[in-house]
Write a protein that holds these residues in place. Structure first.
Motif, PDB file in Angstrom:
ATOM      1  N   LYS A   9       0.647  -1.078  -0.022  1.00 46.68           N
ATOM      2  CA  LYS A   9      -0.023  -0.112   0.041  1.00 46.68           C
ATOM      3  C   LYS A   9       0.861   1.169  -0.129  1.00 46.68           C
ATOM      4  CE  LYS A   9      -4.016  -1.945   2.159  1.00 46.68           C
ATOM      5  NZ  LYS A   9      -4.901  -1.942   2.990  1.00 46.68           N
ATOM      6  N   THR A  10       0.269   2.401  -0.510  1.00 52.18           N
ATOM      7  CA  THR A  10       0.968   3.718  -0.435  1.00 52.18           C
ATOM      8  C   THR A  10       0.687   4.454   1.054  1.00 52.18           C
ATOM      9  OG1 THR A  10      -0.990   4.846  -1.073  1.00 52.18           O
ATOM     10  CG2 THR A  10       0.190   3.945  -2.809  1.00 52.18           C
ATOM     11  N   PRO A  11       1.970   5.214   1.155  1.00 53.34           N
ATOM     12  CA  PRO A  11       1.777   5.833   2.540  1.00 53.34           C
ATOM     13  C   PRO A  11       0.564   6.396   2.913  1.00 53.34           C
ATOM     14  CG  PRO A  11       3.730   6.278   1.468  1.00 53.34           C
ATOM     15  CD  PRO A  11       2.973   5.549   0.422  1.00 53.34           C
ATOM     16  N   ASP A  12      -0.236   7.086   1.823  1.00 59.07           N
ATOM     17  CA  ASP A  12      -1.565   7.669   1.849  1.00 59.07           C
ATOM     18  C   ASP A  12      -2.499   6.716   2.315  1.00 59.07           C
ATOM     19  OD1 ASP A  12      -0.350  10.323   1.717  1.00 59.07           O
ATOM     20  OD2 ASP A  12      -1.338  10.225  -0.767  1.00 59.07           O
ATOM     21  N   GLU A  13      -2.574   5.453   1.702  1.00 63.22           N
ATOM     22  CA  GLU A  13      -3.621   4.402   2.160  1.00 63.22           C
ATOM     23  C   GLU A  13      -3.308   3.892   3.524  1.00 63.22           C
ATOM     24  OE1 GLU A  13      -4.423   2.385  -2.156  1.00 63.22           O
ATOM     25  OE2 GLU A  13      -2.548   1.875  -0.969  1.00 63.22           O
ATOM     26  N   LEU A  14      -1.972   3.667   3.820  1.00 64.71           N
ATOM     27  CA  LEU A  14      -1.503   3.372   5.298  1.00 64.71           C
ATOM     28  C   LEU A  14      -2.078   4.240   6.202  1.00 64.71           C
ATOM     29  CD1 LEU A  14       2.151   1.938   4.677  1.00 64.71           C
ATOM     30  CD2 LEU A  14      -0.034   0.578   5.022  1.00 64.71           C
ATOM     31  N   ARG A  15      -2.149   5.968   6.131  1.00 58.52           N
ATOM     32  CA  ARG A  15      -2.213   6.693   6.939  1.00 58.52           C
ATOM     33  C   ARG A  15      -3.991   6.592   7.144  1.00 58.52           C
ATOM     34  NH1 ARG A  15       1.072   9.892   3.919  1.00 58.52           N
ATOM     35  NH2 ARG A  15       2.882   9.748   4.958  1.00 58.52           N
ATOM     36  N   GLU A  16      -4.691   6.419   5.976  1.00 56.03           N
ATOM     37  CA  GLU A  16      -6.089   6.163   6.215  1.00 56.03           C
ATOM     38  C   GLU A  16      -6.512   5.082   6.902  1.00 56.03           C
ATOM     39  OE1 GLU A  16      -7.656   6.083   2.182  1.00 56.03           O
ATOM     40  OE2 GLU A  16      -7.200   8.111   1.687  1.00 56.03           O
ATOM     41  N   GLN A  17      -5.705   3.821   6.845  1.00 55.93           N
ATOM     42  CA  GLN A  17      -6.035   2.807   7.352  1.00 55.93           C
ATOM     43  C   GLN A  17      -5.755   2.933   8.713  1.00 55.93           C
ATOM     44  OE1 GLN A  17      -4.538  -0.731   5.780  1.00 55.93           O
ATOM     45  NE2 GLN A  17      -5.658  -2.011   6.835  1.00 55.93           N
ATOM     46  N   LEU A  18      -4.679   3.640   9.402  1.00 55.66           N
ATOM     47  CA  LEU A  18      -4.234   4.146  10.748  1.00 55.66           C
ATOM     48  C   LEU A  18      -5.180   4.749  11.372  1.00 55.66           C
ATOM     49  CD1 LEU A  18      -1.981   3.812  12.713  1.00 55.66           C
ATOM     50  CD2 LEU A  18      -1.196   5.737  11.986  1.00 55.66           C
ATOM     51  N   VAL A  19      -5.957   5.744  10.707  1.00 56.05           N
ATOM     52  CA  VAL A  19      -7.046   6.416  11.358  1.00 56.05           C
ATOM     53  C   VAL A  19      -8.381   5.686  11.607  1.00 56.05           C
ATOM     54  CG1 VAL A  19      -8.896   8.098  10.686  1.00 56.05           C
ATOM     55  CG2 VAL A  19      -6.348   8.776  10.282  1.00 56.05           C
ATOM     56  N   ALA A  20      -8.524   4.776  10.793  1.00 57.99           N
ATOM     57  CA  ALA A  20      -9.636   4.017  10.917  1.00 57.99           C
ATOM     58  C   ALA A  20      -9.557   2.955  11.989  1.00 57.99           C
ATOM     59  CB  ALA A  20     -10.209   3.120   9.581  1.00 57.99           C
ATOM     60  N   LEU A  21      -8.357   2.364  12.131  1.00 62.51           N
ATOM     61  CA  LEU A  21      -7.894   1.486  13.146  1.00 62.51           C
ATOM     62  C   LEU A  21      -7.910   2.192  14.777  1.00 62.51           C
ATOM     63  CD1 LEU A  21      -4.918  -0.630  11.524  1.00 62.51           C
ATOM     64  CD2 LEU A  21      -7.224  -1.645  12.455  1.00 62.51           C
ATOM     65  N   LYS A  22      -7.543   3.364  14.413  1.00 63.72           N
ATOM     66  CA  LYS A  22      -7.486   4.087  15.767  1.00 63.72           C
ATOM     67  C   LYS A  22      -8.963   4.407  16.081  1.00 63.72           C
ATOM     68  CE  LYS A  22      -2.960   6.080  15.909  1.00 63.72           C
ATOM     69  NZ  LYS A  22      -2.290   7.201  16.123  1.00 63.72           N
ATOM     70  N   LYS A  23     -10.020   4.723  15.554  1.00 69.89           N
ATOM     71  CA  LYS A  23     -11.277   5.086  15.659  1.00 69.89           C
ATOM     72  C   LYS A  23     -11.937   3.609  16.191  1.00 69.89           C
ATOM     73  CE  LYS A  23     -12.465   8.636  12.407  1.00 69.89           C
ATOM     74  NZ  LYS A  23     -13.274   9.043  11.146  1.00 69.89           N
ATOM     75  N   THR A  45      -5.948  -7.578  18.813  1.00 63.76           N
ATOM     76  CA  THR A  45      -5.722  -7.458  17.278  1.00 63.76           C
ATOM     77  C   THR A  45      -5.652  -6.028  16.973  1.00 63.76           C
ATOM     78  OG1 THR A  45      -8.012  -7.906  16.779  1.00 63.76           O
ATOM     79  CG2 THR A  45      -6.451  -9.828  16.956  1.00 63.76           C
ATOM     80  N   VAL A  46      -6.492  -5.223  17.216  1.00 63.09           N
ATOM     81  CA  VAL A  46      -6.673  -3.855  16.590  1.00 63.09           C
ATOM     82  C   VAL A  46      -5.093  -3.135  17.109  1.00 63.09           C
ATOM     83  CG1 VAL A  46      -7.811  -1.703  16.707  1.00 63.09           C
ATOM     84  CG2 VAL A  46      -9.147  -3.800  16.089  1.00 63.09           C
ATOM     85  N   ARG A  47      -4.892  -3.206  18.438  1.00 64.16           N
ATOM     86  CA  ARG A  47      -3.820  -2.481  18.851  1.00 64.16           C
ATOM     87  C   ARG A  47      -2.450  -2.837  18.104  1.00 64.16           C
ATOM     88  NH1 ARG A  47      -4.800  -3.672  23.822  1.00 64.16           N
ATOM     89  NH2 ARG A  47      -2.969  -5.280  24.188  1.00 64.16           N
ATOM     90  N   ARG A  48      -2.328  -4.469  17.800  1.00 66.07           N
ATOM     91  CA  ARG A  48      -1.378  -4.736  16.971  1.00 66.07           C
ATOM     92  C   ARG A  48      -1.215  -4.382  15.494  1.00 66.07           C
ATOM     93  NH1 ARG A  48       0.433 -10.669  19.283  1.00 66.07           N
ATOM     94  NH2 ARG A  48       0.629 -10.167  21.424  1.00 66.07           N
ATOM     95  N   ASP A  49      -2.444  -4.226  15.095  1.00 65.38           N
ATOM     96  CA  ASP A  49      -2.667  -3.674  13.632  1.00 65.38           C
ATOM     97  C   ASP A  49      -2.031  -2.173  13.636  1.00 65.38           C
ATOM     98  OD1 ASP A  49      -3.337  -6.039  12.734  1.00 65.38           O
ATOM     99  OD2 ASP A  49      -5.477  -5.737  12.683  1.00 65.38           O
ATOM    100  N   VAL A  50      -2.277  -1.452  14.470  1.00 65.77           N
ATOM    101  CA  VAL A  50      -2.115  -0.057  14.786  1.00 65.77           C
ATOM    102  C   VAL A  50      -0.471  -0.151  14.708  1.00 65.77           C
ATOM    103  CG1 VAL A  50      -1.880   1.956  16.129  1.00 65.77           C
ATOM    104  CG2 VAL A  50      -4.311   0.786  15.802  1.00 65.77           C
TER     105      VAL A  50
END
Length: 68
Positions: A9-23, A45-50
């Motif tokens: 994934k691109t860094p932008d996609e990763l940042r979007e996924q990071l926001v979703a995981l934190k929510k 699992t969410v904490r580890r994914d973050v």
């Protein structure tokens, strides 16, 4: 999710996924505090994914810095 999928994934996609995981982590913490959480393992699992997404982002940033 695994690290190989994240590296594609691109860094932008990763940042979007990071926001979703934190929510999601916030919502899970809220559910845990109110006693509505059914799957307690999901918090782990969410904490580890973050952490995994942050690691990949740092790797990509370091690679970009070394190329310059």
């Amino acid at each position: 999710m695994n690290a190989a999928e994240l590296r594609d994934k691109t860094p932008d996609e990763l940042r979007e996924q990071l926001v979703a995981l934190k929510k999601e982590a916030f919502n899970l913490r809220f559910q845990g505090a109110t006693g509505q959480l059914e799957n307690t393992a999901r918090m782990r699992t969410v904490r580890r994914d973050v952490a995994r997404v942050n690691t990949i982002l740092n790797e990509k940033a370091a690679a970009a810095a070394s190329e310059e």
